[in-house]
Design an enzyme around this catalytic site. Structure first.
Site, PDB file in Angstrom:
ATOM      1  CE1 TYR A 122       5.454  -0.252  -1.713  1.00  3.50           C
ATOM      2  CE2 TYR A 122       3.898  -2.081  -2.568  1.00  3.50           C
ATOM      3  CZ  TYR A 122       4.790  -1.308  -1.506  1.00  3.50           C
ATOM      4  OH  TYR A 122       4.547  -1.760  -0.023  1.00  3.50           O
ATOM      5  CE  LYS A 125       8.275  -2.493   1.321  1.00  4.46           C
ATOM      6  NZ  LYS A 125       8.693  -1.596   2.332  1.00  4.46           N
ATOM      7  CB  THR A 142       4.275  -5.487   0.862  1.00  4.23           C
ATOM      8  OG1 THR A 142       3.092  -5.774   0.242  1.00  4.23           O
ATOM      9  CG2 THR A 142       5.569  -5.416  -0.077  1.00  4.23           C
ATOM     10  CG  ASP A 143       0.455  -9.139   0.630  1.00  2.00           C
ATOM     11  OD1 ASP A 143       0.603  -8.117  -0.016  1.00  2.00           O
ATOM     12  OD2 ASP A 143      -0.790  -9.684   0.732  1.00  2.00           O
ATOM     13  CD  GLU A 144       1.178  -4.721  -3.494  1.00  2.00           C
ATOM     14  OE1 GLU A 144       1.935  -4.055  -4.418  1.00  2.00           O
ATOM     15  OE2 GLU A 144       0.323  -4.084  -2.900  1.00  2.00           O
TER      16      GLU A 144
HETATM   17  P1  NAD Z   1       2.987   5.559   4.021  1.00  2.00           P
HETATM   18  O1  NAD Z   1       3.191   6.102   2.586  1.00  2.00           O
HETATM   19  O2  NAD Z   1       1.560   5.890   4.695  1.00  2.00           O
HETATM   20  O3  NAD Z   1       4.086   6.273   4.954  1.00  2.00           O
HETATM   21  C1  NAD Z   1       5.504   6.022   4.532  1.00  2.00           C
HETATM   22  C2  NAD Z   1       6.045   7.165   5.338  1.00  2.00           C
HETATM   23  O4  NAD Z   1       7.688   6.996   5.196  1.00  2.00           O
HETATM   24  C3  NAD Z   1       5.641   8.602   5.395  1.00  2.00           C
HETATM   25  O5  NAD Z   1       5.707   9.309   6.697  1.00  2.00           O
HETATM   26  C4  NAD Z   1       6.697   9.378   4.628  1.00  2.00           C
HETATM   27  O6  NAD Z   1       7.160  10.822   5.028  1.00  2.00           O
HETATM   28  C5  NAD Z   1       8.145   8.504   5.002  1.00  2.00           C
HETATM   29  N1  NAD Z   1       8.991   8.312   3.900  1.00  2.00           N
HETATM   30  C6  NAD Z   1       9.007   8.416   2.643  1.00  2.00           C
HETATM   31  N2  NAD Z   1      10.250   8.506   2.097  1.00  2.00           N
HETATM   32  C7  NAD Z   1      11.123   8.770   3.014  1.00  2.00           C
HETATM   33  C8  NAD Z   1      12.504   9.195   3.180  1.00  2.00           C
HETATM   34  N3  NAD Z   1      13.324   9.173   2.206  1.00  2.00           N
HETATM   35  N4  NAD Z   1      13.123   9.315   4.347  1.00  2.00           N
HETATM   36  C9  NAD Z   1      12.318   9.128   5.499  1.00  2.00           C
HETATM   37  N5  NAD Z   1      11.116   8.926   5.496  1.00  2.00           N
HETATM   38  C10 NAD Z   1      10.318   9.013   4.334  1.00  2.00           C
HETATM   39  O7  NAD Z   1       3.241   3.975   3.906  1.00  2.00           O
HETATM   40  P2  NAD Z   1       2.269   2.817   4.909  1.00  2.00           P
HETATM   41  O8  NAD Z   1       1.223   2.463   4.037  1.00  2.00           O
HETATM   42  O9  NAD Z   1       2.424   3.278   6.410  1.00  2.00           O
HETATM   43  O10 NAD Z   1       3.228   1.672   4.936  1.00  2.00           O
HETATM   44  C11 NAD Z   1       4.643   1.573   5.712  1.00  2.00           C
HETATM   45  C12 NAD Z   1       5.708   0.397   5.281  1.00  2.00           C
HETATM   46  O11 NAD Z   1       4.712  -0.950   5.239  1.00  2.00           O
HETATM   47  C13 NAD Z   1       6.059   0.298   3.770  1.00  2.00           C
HETATM   48  O12 NAD Z   1       7.298  -0.033   3.989  1.00  2.00           O
HETATM   49  C14 NAD Z   1       5.289  -0.435   2.950  1.00  2.00           C
HETATM   50  O13 NAD Z   1       5.963  -0.973   1.620  1.00  2.00           O
HETATM   51  C15 NAD Z   1       4.578  -1.365   3.946  1.00  2.00           C
HETATM   52  N6  NAD Z   1       3.496  -1.931   3.721  1.00  2.00           N
HETATM   53  C16 NAD Z   1       2.293  -1.163   3.466  1.00  2.00           C
HETATM   54  C17 NAD Z   1       1.137  -1.779   3.410  1.00  2.00           C
HETATM   55  C18 NAD Z   1      -0.259  -1.181   3.449  1.00  2.00           C
HETATM   56  O14 NAD Z   1      -1.235  -1.682   3.209  1.00  2.00           O
HETATM   57  N7  NAD Z   1      -0.178   0.168   3.411  1.00  2.00           N
HETATM   58  C19 NAD Z   1       1.049  -3.291   3.495  1.00  2.00           C
HETATM   59  C20 NAD Z   1       2.154  -4.074   3.156  1.00  2.00           C
HETATM   60  C21 NAD Z   1       3.465  -3.489   3.632  1.00  2.00           C
HETATM   61  O1  TDX Z   2      -9.135   3.949  -6.736  1.00  2.00           O
HETATM   62  C1  TDX Z   2      -8.726   2.721  -6.509  1.00  2.00           C
HETATM   63  N1  TDX Z   2      -9.496   1.833  -7.187  1.00  2.00           N
HETATM   64  C2  TDX Z   2      -9.557   0.449  -6.906  1.00  2.00           C
HETATM   65  O2  TDX Z   2     -10.270  -0.233  -7.188  1.00  2.00           O
HETATM   66  C3  TDX Z   2      -7.655   2.390  -5.723  1.00  2.00           C
HETATM   67  C4  TDX Z   2      -6.740   3.347  -5.220  1.00  2.00           C
HETATM   68  C5  TDX Z   2      -7.465   1.024  -5.422  1.00  2.00           C
HETATM   69  N2  TDX Z   2      -8.437  -0.027  -6.249  1.00  2.00           N
HETATM   70  C6  TDX Z   2      -7.943  -1.159  -6.198  1.00  2.00           C
HETATM   71  C7  TDX Z   2      -6.548  -1.656  -6.581  1.00  2.00           C
HETATM   72  C8  TDX Z   2      -6.146  -2.969  -5.554  1.00  2.00           C
HETATM   73  O3  TDX Z   2      -6.731  -4.004  -6.201  1.00  2.00           O
HETATM   74  O4  TDX Z   2      -8.031  -1.682  -4.697  1.00  2.00           O
HETATM   75  C9  TDX Z   2      -7.016  -2.492  -4.352  1.00  2.00           C
HETATM   76  C10 TDX Z   2      -6.312  -1.981  -3.303  1.00  2.00           C
HETATM   77  O5  TDX Z   2      -5.545  -0.872  -3.708  1.00  2.00           O
HETATM   78  P1  TDX Z   2      -4.668   0.152  -2.790  1.00  2.00           P
HETATM   79  O6  TDX Z   2      -5.286   0.722  -1.722  1.00  2.00           O
HETATM   80  O7  TDX Z   2      -3.818   1.038  -3.705  1.00  2.00           O
HETATM   81  O8  TDX Z   2      -3.736  -1.169  -2.180  1.00  2.00           O
HETATM   82  P2  TDX Z   2      -2.724  -2.129  -3.000  1.00  2.00           P
HETATM   83  O9  TDX Z   2      -2.250  -1.827  -4.375  1.00  2.00           O
HETATM   84  O10 TDX Z   2      -3.335  -3.459  -2.933  1.00  2.00           O
HETATM   85  O11 TDX Z   2      -1.533  -2.021  -1.970  1.00  2.00           O
HETATM   86  C11 TDX Z   2      -1.473  -1.818  -0.714  1.00  2.00           C
HETATM   87  O12 TDX Z   2      -1.211  -3.113   0.074  1.00  2.00           O
HETATM   88  C12 TDX Z   2       0.055  -3.679  -0.155  1.00  2.00           C
HETATM   89  C13 TDX Z   2      -0.565  -0.818  -0.191  1.00  2.00           C
HETATM   90  O13 TDX Z   2      -0.725   0.642  -1.121  1.00  2.00           O
HETATM   91  C14 TDX Z   2       0.883  -1.350  -0.105  1.00  2.00           C
HETATM   92  O14 TDX Z   2       1.866  -0.333   0.197  1.00  2.00           O
HETATM   93  C15 TDX Z   2       1.175  -2.550   0.316  1.00  2.00           C
HETATM   94  O15 TDX Z   2       2.517  -3.258   0.017  1.00  2.00           O
END
Ligand code: NAD
Ligand code: TDX
Length: 342
Positions: free
Chosen positions: A155, A159, A128-130
């Site tokens: 988090y 990562k 992730t970019d985080e």
């Molecule tokens: P998500 O939370 O929707 O899904 C995570 C999945 O992993 C779930 O299906 C969960 O059951 C599974 N999981 C959790 N713990 C586990 C374990 N111990 N063993 C096997 N499976 C397990 O997550 P997402 O948003 O789809 O993110 C996927 C990946 O992408 C993550 O690595 C996250 O860090 C990265 N990522 C997400 C975002 C975003 O915006 N959602 C952005 C950047 C990077």
């Molecule tokens: O209720 C809310 N109100 C609010 O203002 C929530 C849930 C979020 N926010 C804000 C926080 C963030 O600035 O919105 C922005 C986006 O929040 P999230 O959807 O929780 O995402 P973020 O924290 O940016 O992280 C997401 O992007 C990077 C993913 O959850 C991560 O897994 C990924 O690595």
């Protein structure tokens, strides 16, 4: 010739789920294995259309359980691993950091050992970019692959730790790896604890939308289908050992995102409620994707087309998210937020 075997971890989650569907449909000549523990974020109903296909397989397992993972790799001899499985919600990492270390750090290390043991062809780690920390509001600054790691939340620290382990297995053991670092994804099957699906589902139910702080924090939004195409490209053409940032220059403040959704659904901005800010809330993320573009990637969605597609998807799949926001999610929501009367 035997079929190539691709192990996708976390394929019951949001991005992993979209990627599994993309791969099963695009590559009938590959066997796609979805390995997932089915935590609160995992859901297999999304795979009804592919679950009976010959090239789709599901394994329920915990990536941190060495006694299961190592024998599974020995038995199946996977060619590729695409590693999504993680605890992914920043707010949950603030209240319960320990599980983030177990899953994201230990789980990744177990997978790396298993991949090393069988001589994997490519281990693609989805990060992730985080991990780069935060940018200030100067719109000319971006994260590049050279930006130092400076994670701010439990988090992102977990990562970043997993990224460093992946890098170390490449340097020490020659494991063929790539790391991708993407910006905020959105699109179908996004779990409604995250900002965009949370806003859509609550606005549709005429409920208050909690906006942290003053809503001025900025995220760079990437449609999940564009992310899947990027991962496919890096898996097949990424140079071994390299890191690729994935993002599409779609920066918006959180307030802009929420207002866009409210407007598209024809509701009132009175639904917005400013609530206590997230602890350590990163100000701004923005990706420079030049390196990936040079490899041949180009996003197909703008934020406008992507958010319109996503809102329509949530309108068409009410049954999916309504089931999720009942049950355990309700308890989480009540604990996380205290909103004025609904
Ligand atoms: P998500 O939370 O929707 O899904 C995570 C999945 O992993 C779930 O299906 C969960 O059951 C599974 N999981 C959790 N713990 C586990 C374990 N111990 N063993 C096997 N499976 C397990 O997550 P997402 O948003 O789809 O993110 C996927 C990946 O992408 C993550 O690595 C996250 O860090 C990265 N990522 C997400 C975002 C975003 O915006 N959602 C952005 C950047 C990077
Ligand atoms: O209720 C809310 N109100 C609010 O203002 C929530 C849930 C979020 N926010 C804000 C926080 C963030 O600035 O919105 C922005 C986006 O929040 P999230 O959807 O929780 O995402 P973020 O924290 O940016 O992280 C997401 O992007 C990077 C993913 O959850 C991560 O897994 C990924 O690595």
């Amino acid at each position: 010739m035997s079929k190539k075997k691709v192990l996708v971890t976390g394929g019951a989650g949001f991005i992993g789920g979209n990627f599994v569907q993309y791969m099963v449909n695009k590559y009938p000549e590959y066997d796609i294995y979805n390995l997932d523990l089915l935590t609160y974020a995992g859901d297999l109903t999304k795979h009804r259309e592919i679950e009976n296909k010959e090239n789709y397989h599901f394994v329920k397992a915990d990536i941190a359980d060495r006694n299961t993972i190592l024998p599974l790799f020995e038995k199946e001899q996977f060619d590729y691993v695409v590693h999504f499985a993680a605890e992914s919600h920043v707010d949950r990492s603030i209240t319960e950091p320990e599980i983030f270390v177990r899953t994201n750090v230990l789980g990744t290390q177990v997978l790396l050992d298993a991949a090393k043991q069988i001589g994997i062809k490519k281990f693609l780690h989805v990060s992730t970019d985080e991990v780069y920390g935060e940018l200030d509001f100067d719109p000319t600054t971006f994260f590049t692959e050279e930006t130092p790691l400076q994670p701010n939340s439990p988090y992102s620290a977990s990562k970043a730790s997993s990224d460093l382990l992946v890098r170390a297995y490449h340097e020490t053991f020659g494991l063929p790896i790539n790391i991708t670092r993407c910006s905020n994804n959105y699109g179908p099957y996004h779990f409604p604890e995250k900002l965009i699906p949370l806003t859509i589902s609550r606005v549709l139910n005429d409920q208050k939308v909690p906006v942290y702080g003053n809503g001025g924090n900025i995220r760079d939004w990437l449609h999940v289908h564009d992310h899947c195409a990027a991962i496919d490209l890096v898996l097949h053409q990424g140079e071994v050992g390299e890191i690729y940032n994935v993002g599409g220059h779609n920066e918006r403040t959180n307030l802009e995102v929420v207002k866009t959704i409210i407007k598209a659904l024809g509701k009132s901005e009175d639904l917005i409620e400013f609530v206590q800010d997230r602890l350590g809330h990163d100000k701004r993320y923005a990706i420079d994707p030049t390196k990936l573009e040079k490899l041949g990637w180009k996003p197909t969605y703008t934020f406008e087309t992507g958010i319109a597609q996503t809102i329509q998807w949530y309108l068409d799949h009410k049954d999916w998210w309504e089931r999720i926001i009942s049950g355990e999610y309700k308890k989480y929501f009540e604990k996380q937020y205290s909103l004025s009367k609904e």
